[in-house]
Design an enzyme around this catalytic site. Structure first.
Site, PDB file in Angstrom:
ATOM      1  N   ASP A 158      26.398   3.336 -24.194  1.00  0.00           N
ATOM      2  CA  ASP A 158      25.776   2.237 -23.441  1.00  0.00           C
ATOM      3  C   ASP A 158      24.295   2.453 -23.171  1.00  0.00           C
ATOM      4  OD1 ASP A 158      28.258   1.082 -23.306  1.00  0.00           O
ATOM      5  OD2 ASP A 158      28.338   0.944 -21.119  1.00  0.00           O
ATOM      6  N   ALA A 205      29.220  -9.717 -11.455  1.00  0.00           N
ATOM      7  CA  ALA A 205      29.454  -9.209 -12.823  1.00  0.00           C
ATOM      8  C   ALA A 205      28.403  -9.816 -13.748  1.00  0.00           C
ATOM      9  CB  ALA A 205      30.861  -9.571 -13.290  1.00  0.00           C
ATOM     10  N   ILE A 232      33.304  -9.396 -18.329  1.00  0.00           N
ATOM     11  CA  ILE A 232      33.972  -8.860 -17.132  1.00  0.00           C
ATOM     12  C   ILE A 232      34.436 -10.005 -16.235  1.00  0.00           C
ATOM     13  CG2 ILE A 232      33.602  -7.549 -14.992  1.00  0.00           C
ATOM     14  CD1 ILE A 232      31.930  -5.589 -16.529  1.00  0.00           C
ATOM     15  N   GLY A 263      26.217  -8.136 -15.820  1.00  0.00           N
ATOM     16  CA  GLY A 263      25.737  -7.214 -16.851  1.00  0.00           C
ATOM     17  C   GLY A 263      25.583  -5.800 -16.320  1.00  0.00           C
ATOM     18  N   VAL A 320      22.892 -18.260  -8.439  1.00  0.00           N
ATOM     19  CA  VAL A 320      23.106 -17.906  -7.029  1.00  0.00           C
ATOM     20  C   VAL A 320      21.768 -17.512  -6.409  1.00  0.00           C
ATOM     21  CG1 VAL A 320      24.229 -16.242  -5.492  1.00  0.00           C
ATOM     22  CG2 VAL A 320      25.475 -17.199  -7.448  1.00  0.00           C
ATOM     23  N   HIS A 331      56.609 -11.591 -43.241  1.00  0.00           N
ATOM     24  CA  HIS A 331      56.947 -12.854 -42.577  1.00  0.00           C
ATOM     25  C   HIS A 331      58.147 -12.637 -41.667  1.00  0.00           C
ATOM     26  CE1 HIS A 331      57.453 -17.126 -41.949  1.00  0.00           C
ATOM     27  NE2 HIS A 331      58.754 -16.970 -42.188  1.00  0.00           N
ATOM     28  N   LYS A 350      42.678  -3.134 -18.294  1.00  0.00           N
ATOM     29  CA  LYS A 350      43.772  -3.569 -19.174  1.00  0.00           C
ATOM     30  C   LYS A 350      45.136  -3.300 -18.534  1.00  0.00           C
ATOM     31  CE  LYS A 350      40.579  -4.838 -21.170  1.00  0.00           C
ATOM     32  NZ  LYS A 350      39.169  -4.618 -20.859  1.00  0.00           N
TER      33      LYS A 350
HETATM   34  P1  FAD Z   1      30.238   5.804 -19.704  1.00  0.00           P
HETATM   35  O1  FAD Z   1      31.636   5.468 -20.010  1.00  0.00           O
HETATM   36  O2  FAD Z   1      29.553   5.046 -18.629  1.00  0.00           O
HETATM   37  O3  FAD Z   1      30.206   7.360 -19.382  1.00  0.00           O
HETATM   38  C1  FAD Z   1      29.034   8.022 -19.029  1.00  0.00           C
HETATM   39  C2  FAD Z   1      29.414   9.265 -18.238  1.00  0.00           C
HETATM   40  O4  FAD Z   1      28.245  10.062 -18.046  1.00  0.00           O
HETATM   41  C3  FAD Z   1      29.929   8.953 -16.839  1.00  0.00           C
HETATM   42  O5  FAD Z   1      31.026   9.776 -16.545  1.00  0.00           O
HETATM   43  C4  FAD Z   1      28.742   9.285 -15.945  1.00  0.00           C
HETATM   44  O6  FAD Z   1      29.130   9.642 -14.625  1.00  0.00           O
HETATM   45  C5  FAD Z   1      28.163  10.472 -16.695  1.00  0.00           C
HETATM   46  N1  FAD Z   1      26.752  10.745 -16.411  1.00  0.00           N
HETATM   47  C6  FAD Z   1      25.719   9.869 -16.339  1.00  0.00           C
HETATM   48  N2  FAD Z   1      24.557  10.532 -16.106  1.00  0.00           N
HETATM   49  C7  FAD Z   1      24.879  11.846 -16.012  1.00  0.00           C
HETATM   50  C8  FAD Z   1      24.119  13.024 -15.779  1.00  0.00           C
HETATM   51  N3  FAD Z   1      22.808  12.971 -15.623  1.00  0.00           N
HETATM   52  N4  FAD Z   1      24.772  14.199 -15.732  1.00  0.00           N
HETATM   53  C9  FAD Z   1      26.119  14.274 -15.914  1.00  0.00           C
HETATM   54  N5  FAD Z   1      26.875  13.183 -16.150  1.00  0.00           N
HETATM   55  C10 FAD Z   1      26.262  11.999 -16.204  1.00  0.00           C
HETATM   56  N6  FAD Z   1      34.452  -1.650 -23.488  1.00  0.00           N
HETATM   57  C11 FAD Z   1      35.310  -1.835 -24.506  1.00  0.00           C
HETATM   58  O7  FAD Z   1      34.995  -1.470 -25.641  1.00  0.00           O
HETATM   59  N7  FAD Z   1      36.542  -2.406 -24.300  1.00  0.00           N
HETATM   60  C12 FAD Z   1      36.931  -2.834 -23.087  1.00  0.00           C
HETATM   61  O8  FAD Z   1      38.040  -3.356 -22.938  1.00  0.00           O
HETATM   62  C13 FAD Z   1      36.043  -2.651 -21.991  1.00  0.00           C
HETATM   63  N8  FAD Z   1      36.404  -3.045 -20.756  1.00  0.00           N
HETATM   64  C14 FAD Z   1      35.551  -2.820 -19.704  1.00  0.00           C
HETATM   65  C15 FAD Z   1      35.927  -3.266 -18.453  1.00  0.00           C
HETATM   66  C16 FAD Z   1      35.092  -3.073 -17.372  1.00  0.00           C
HETATM   67  C17 FAD Z   1      35.515  -3.535 -16.001  1.00  0.00           C
HETATM   68  C18 FAD Z   1      33.850  -2.392 -17.556  1.00  0.00           C
HETATM   69  C19 FAD Z   1      32.950  -2.123 -16.383  1.00  0.00           C
HETATM   70  C20 FAD Z   1      33.460  -1.971 -18.810  1.00  0.00           C
HETATM   71  C21 FAD Z   1      34.300  -2.194 -19.910  1.00  0.00           C
HETATM   72  N9  FAD Z   1      33.945  -1.818 -21.189  1.00  0.00           N
HETATM   73  C22 FAD Z   1      34.797  -2.032 -22.231  1.00  0.00           C
HETATM   74  C23 FAD Z   1      32.653  -1.168 -21.476  1.00  0.00           C
HETATM   75  C24 FAD Z   1      32.878   0.350 -21.612  1.00  0.00           C
HETATM   76  O9  FAD Z   1      33.437   0.839 -20.419  1.00  0.00           O
HETATM   77  C25 FAD Z   1      31.567   1.040 -21.902  1.00  0.00           C
HETATM   78  O10 FAD Z   1      30.971   0.455 -23.049  1.00  0.00           O
HETATM   79  C26 FAD Z   1      31.793   2.515 -22.174  1.00  0.00           C
HETATM   80  O11 FAD Z   1      32.394   3.144 -21.068  1.00  0.00           O
HETATM   81  C27 FAD Z   1      30.464   3.213 -22.473  1.00  0.00           C
HETATM   82  O12 FAD Z   1      30.714   4.533 -22.788  1.00  0.00           O
HETATM   83  P2  FAD Z   1      29.621   5.668 -22.537  1.00  0.00           P
HETATM   84  O13 FAD Z   1      30.270   6.942 -22.919  1.00  0.00           O
HETATM   85  O14 FAD Z   1      28.356   5.290 -23.189  1.00  0.00           O
HETATM   86  O15 FAD Z   1      29.314   5.655 -20.976  1.00  0.00           O
HETATM   87  P1  NAD Z   2      27.950  -9.854 -19.767  1.00  0.00           P
HETATM   88  O1  NAD Z   2      26.591  -9.713 -20.293  1.00  0.00           O
HETATM   89  O2  NAD Z   2      29.085  -9.998 -20.692  1.00  0.00           O
HETATM   90  O3  NAD Z   2      28.032 -11.103 -18.782  1.00  0.00           O
HETATM   91  C1  NAD Z   2      27.191 -11.270 -17.684  1.00  0.00           C
HETATM   92  C2  NAD Z   2      27.072 -12.752 -17.414  1.00  0.00           C
HETATM   93  O4  NAD Z   2      26.409 -12.911 -16.190  1.00  0.00           O
HETATM   94  C3  NAD Z   2      26.244 -13.477 -18.476  1.00  0.00           C
HETATM   95  O5  NAD Z   2      26.970 -14.582 -18.948  1.00  0.00           O
HETATM   96  C4  NAD Z   2      24.998 -13.878 -17.736  1.00  0.00           C
HETATM   97  O6  NAD Z   2      24.467 -15.093 -18.169  1.00  0.00           O
HETATM   98  C5  NAD Z   2      25.504 -13.997 -16.316  1.00  0.00           C
HETATM   99  N1  NAD Z   2      24.459 -13.833 -15.309  1.00  0.00           N
HETATM  100  C6  NAD Z   2      23.455 -12.940 -15.297  1.00  0.00           C
HETATM  101  N2  NAD Z   2      22.721 -13.094 -14.174  1.00  0.00           N
HETATM  102  C7  NAD Z   2      23.302 -14.092 -13.454  1.00  0.00           C
HETATM  103  C8  NAD Z   2      23.022 -14.711 -12.208  1.00  0.00           C
HETATM  104  N3  NAD Z   2      21.985 -14.330 -11.469  1.00  0.00           N
HETATM  105  N4  NAD Z   2      23.834 -15.693 -11.777  1.00  0.00           N
HETATM  106  C9  NAD Z   2      24.889 -16.090 -12.533  1.00  0.00           C
HETATM  107  N5  NAD Z   2      25.194 -15.547 -13.739  1.00  0.00           N
HETATM  108  C10 NAD Z   2      24.419 -14.559 -14.181  1.00  0.00           C
HETATM  109  O7  NAD Z   2      28.140  -8.602 -18.782  1.00  0.00           O
HETATM  110  P2  NAD Z   2      29.416  -8.118 -17.974  1.00  0.00           P
HETATM  111  O8  NAD Z   2      30.486  -9.151 -18.020  1.00  0.00           O
HETATM  112  O9  NAD Z   2      28.904  -7.638 -16.673  1.00  0.00           O
HETATM  113  O10 NAD Z   2      29.868  -6.881 -18.835  1.00  0.00           O
HETATM  114  C11 NAD Z   2      29.002  -5.746 -19.019  1.00  0.00           C
HETATM  115  C12 NAD Z   2      29.240  -5.078 -20.331  1.00  0.00           C
HETATM  116  O11 NAD Z   2      30.502  -4.464 -20.367  1.00  0.00           O
HETATM  117  C13 NAD Z   2      29.162  -6.059 -21.478  1.00  0.00           C
HETATM  118  O12 NAD Z   2      28.149  -5.637 -22.354  1.00  0.00           O
HETATM  119  C14 NAD Z   2      30.481  -5.990 -22.151  1.00  0.00           C
HETATM  120  O13 NAD Z   2      30.346  -5.892 -23.539  1.00  0.00           O
HETATM  121  C15 NAD Z   2      31.138  -4.735 -21.602  1.00  0.00           C
HETATM  122  N6  NAD Z   2      32.550  -5.058 -21.389  1.00  0.00           N
HETATM  123  C16 NAD Z   2      33.341  -5.185 -22.496  1.00  0.00           C
HETATM  124  C17 NAD Z   2      34.652  -5.567 -22.345  1.00  0.00           C
HETATM  125  C18 NAD Z   2      35.503  -5.727 -23.558  1.00  0.00           C
HETATM  126  O14 NAD Z   2      35.128  -5.220 -24.609  1.00  0.00           O
HETATM  127  N7  NAD Z   2      36.648  -6.383 -23.474  1.00  0.00           N
HETATM  128  C19 NAD Z   2      35.177  -5.817 -21.100  1.00  0.00           C
HETATM  129  C20 NAD Z   2      34.348  -5.687 -20.001  1.00  0.00           C
HETATM  130  C21 NAD Z   2      33.036  -5.296 -20.169  1.00  0.00           C
END
Ligand code: FAD
Ligand code: NAD
Length: 476
Positions: free
Chosen positions: A320, A277, A193, A279, A246, A452, A58
């Site tokens: 997650d 990206a 993503i 999933g 791909v 408004h 962000k």
């Molecule tokens: P995580 O944030 O993954 O945290 C898990 C932590 O546990 C990590 O620090 C990891 O290193 C640690 N860990 C794992 N295993 C162990 C272990 N065995 N011992 C000690 N530590 C360990 N979600 C939104 O809601 N809004 C968004 O705008 C958004 N944007 C995103 C953008 C990107 C590019 C990505 C990749 C994700 C985004 N997400 C967004 C998804 C969001 O980041 C995740 O849903 C969220 O971080 C999950 O939280 P969590 O606490 O379950 O896990």
């Molecule tokens: P996603 O599931 O949103 O999208 C992955 C996309 O990749 C899907 O549309 C899928 O059909 C496609 N795909 C899968 N395999 C493929 C292949 N072999 N070739 C081409 N396309 C393929 O997953 P993401 O974008 O990686 O995000 C991961 C998670 O992080 C999501 O669950 C999302 O909710 C979370 N996230 C949330 C936010 C937000 O809340 N704004 C932002 C970023 C990520």
């Protein structure tokens, strides 16, 4: 002697750190183990969300939007800027500073709540014992707790056809750290993503090609919003190719050659950088000793009930790595719920009111059921829509793309879903969340006075439109 806690949390992402804080607030002796290391090998709290997810993405989306606005929109407001330059390293430094400050902030919150932090890796052993390998320590230690909360988060899924090399072929974390704007950027996956990172680099000048395996664009969103947003993104220059799978990638002459298959056969594309990206999957491969007996589902998702309890009594899983959408706020809510349950209170998460936001421009946001879902379940509903082109505030700010759509039960009028596309919808959707959490009807919203001129009025007008009473819509 083994250190004993009321609660040990594994993982300090938004699920785990929030759970730890709420446990401590409730008077429970709490420890948290986290193994995240920043790029300079320092422990960094906040998990994926804070280090390489929600916050850095962000921060860069904001910077890139300002850059694009300055180039494309300032002149419309009568603001003349002689020349605009981009300083990518300053942009990245700003993002890193925000991440560092917020991560340190979690450390301060832990200290102020008396939470013991172990920086290192935790592993669940039988009988709620946790083995901890701290960074910089030779010996492992074992601690135990009455309750364990597993919050290990998730990691990007690899694609055999596009192996990461950390330089030209990267995952989302790599894509948040490019040192220059790629001339031509490929993205595999047009999911959340792919769209956010694609938008960001497009605004900074990249040509962006998204290769998406599915035939339908953004199937998780409401069909109409998906169709409209597809048009908008295409007009912005995002080249979204659906039904594109791909099959192989090769790095040659510092570029990436991609082979993909679509309905007409094998196609080729060459890009300067490629983001994979497709999933994410739970981080559960080395989380538990086999003897602990934790039940995992497909893809390593930890099996839980509606209260996030695993098959092991006193062991919970949130965020997650457990069920439901991979969203930071969903994990945090589960963390609070589990803390309350451990403290002996009753608590639950309403999984029907999880807001979803895609931070593109226009922003896409929704909560509750889509129209296609209501149709498939045979639920009778009424629709009210209001376009931002009819909003005075949207006109004044020069951003009239999109609409608000309210879906209400045809019999009870209860709001079943709200779908938005347009300016500041990431903020506006919270109003729909509040309404739905209180079981509001479209009539309830229609009876409320909104200031408004505000964008929020579009929500009220859409609620009025459910009953054909929107004031600022031409009568058909
Ligand atoms: P995580 O944030 O993954 O945290 C898990 C932590 O546990 C990590 O620090 C990891 O290193 C640690 N860990 C794992 N295993 C162990 C272990 N065995 N011992 C000690 N530590 C360990 N979600 C939104 O809601 N809004 C968004 O705008 C958004 N944007 C995103 C953008 C990107 C590019 C990505 C990749 C994700 C985004 N997400 C967004 C998804 C969001 O980041 C995740 O849903 C969220 O971080 C999950 O939280 P969590 O606490 O379950 O896990
Ligand atoms: P996603 O599931 O949103 O999208 C992955 C996309 O990749 C899907 O549309 C899928 O059909 C496609 N795909 C899968 N395999 C493929 C292949 N072999 N070739 C081409 N396309 C393929 O997953 P993401 O974008 O990686 O995000 C991961 C998670 O992080 C999501 O669950 C999302 O909710 C979370 N996230 C949330 C936010 C937000 O809340 N704004 C932002 C970023 C990520």
């Amino acid at each position: 002697m083994t250190e004993q806690y009321d609660v040990i949390v594994i993982g300090a992402g938004p699920a785990g750190y929030v759970a730890a804080i709420r446990c401590a607030q409730l008077g429970l002796k709490t420890a948290c183990v986290d193994d995240w290391l920043s790029s300079n090998d320092k422990p960094s709290l906040g998990g994926t969300c804070l280090n390489v997810g929600c916050i850095p993405s962000k921060a860069l989306l904001e910077s890139s939007a300002l850059y694009a606005n300055a180039r494309q929109d300032f002149a419309k407001h009568g603001i003349v800027v002689p020349s605009i330059k981009m300083d990518i390293s300053a942009m990245m430094a700003r993002k890193d500073k925000i991440v560092n400050e917020l991560s340190q902030g979690i450390g301060i919150l832990f200290k102020s709540n008396g939470i013991t932090l172990y920086s290192g890796r935790g592993k669940l052993l039988p009988d709620k014992h946790i083995e901890i390998k701290e960074f910089g320590e030779e010996e492992k230690r074992t601690v135990s707790a009455d309750n364990v909360i597993l919050a290990p988060g998730s990691s990007p899924i690899d694609l055999k056809a596009a192996p990461l090399d950390g330089h030209l072929i990267v995952d989302s974390s790599g894509a948040l750290g490019f040192s220059e704007v790629p001339a031509r950027l490929g993205i595999i996956g047009a999911g959340v993503i792919g769209l956010e990172l694609g938008s960001m680099w497009r605004r900074l000048g990249s040509e962006v090609v998204l290769l998406e395996a599915q035939e339908k664009f953004l199937p998780i969103a409401d069909d109409q919003i998906a169709r409209e947003s597809h048009k908008q993104f295409s007009a912005q220059g995002l080249d979204i190719r659906l039904n594109a799978r791909v099959v192989a990638c090769e790095v040659k002459n510092n570029r990436v050659n991609i082979d993909y298959e679509d309905a007409t056969g094998t196609q080729h594309e060459t890009v300067d950088k490629l983001i994979v990206a497709v999933g994410r999957r739970p981080n559960t491969s080395d989380l538990c000793a086999e003897e602990a007996g934790l039940t995992l589902e497909e893809w390593g998702v930890i099996h839980v009930d509606a209260q996030c309890m695993t098959n092991l009594p006193g062991v919970y899983a949130i965020g997650d790595a457990s069920h439901g959408p991979m969203l930071a706020h969903k994990g945090s809510e589960e963390g609070v719920m589990v803390a309350e349950i451990i403290a002996g209170h009753s608590a639950q998460v309403n999984y029907d009111t999880i807001p979803n936001v895609i931070y593109t421009e226009p922003e896409i946001a929704w909560i509750g059921k889509t129209e296609q879902r209501l149709k498939s379940t045979g639920t009778p509903y009424r629709v009210g829509k209001f376009p931002f082109s009819a909003s005075g505030r949207a006109k004044a700010s020069g951003d009239t793309t999109g609409m608000v759509k309210v879906l209400a039960d045809a019999e009870t009028d209860r709001i079943l879903g709200v779908h938005m596309m347009g300016p500041h919808c990431s903020e506006l959707i919270a109003q729909a969340g509040i309404a739905m959490a209180f079981g509001a009807s479209s009539e309830d919203i229609a009876m409320i006075m909104f200031a408004h001129p505000t964008l929020s009025e579009a929500f009220r007008e859409a609620a009025l439109a459910v009953d054909g009473r929107a004031i600022h819509l031409v009568k058909k």
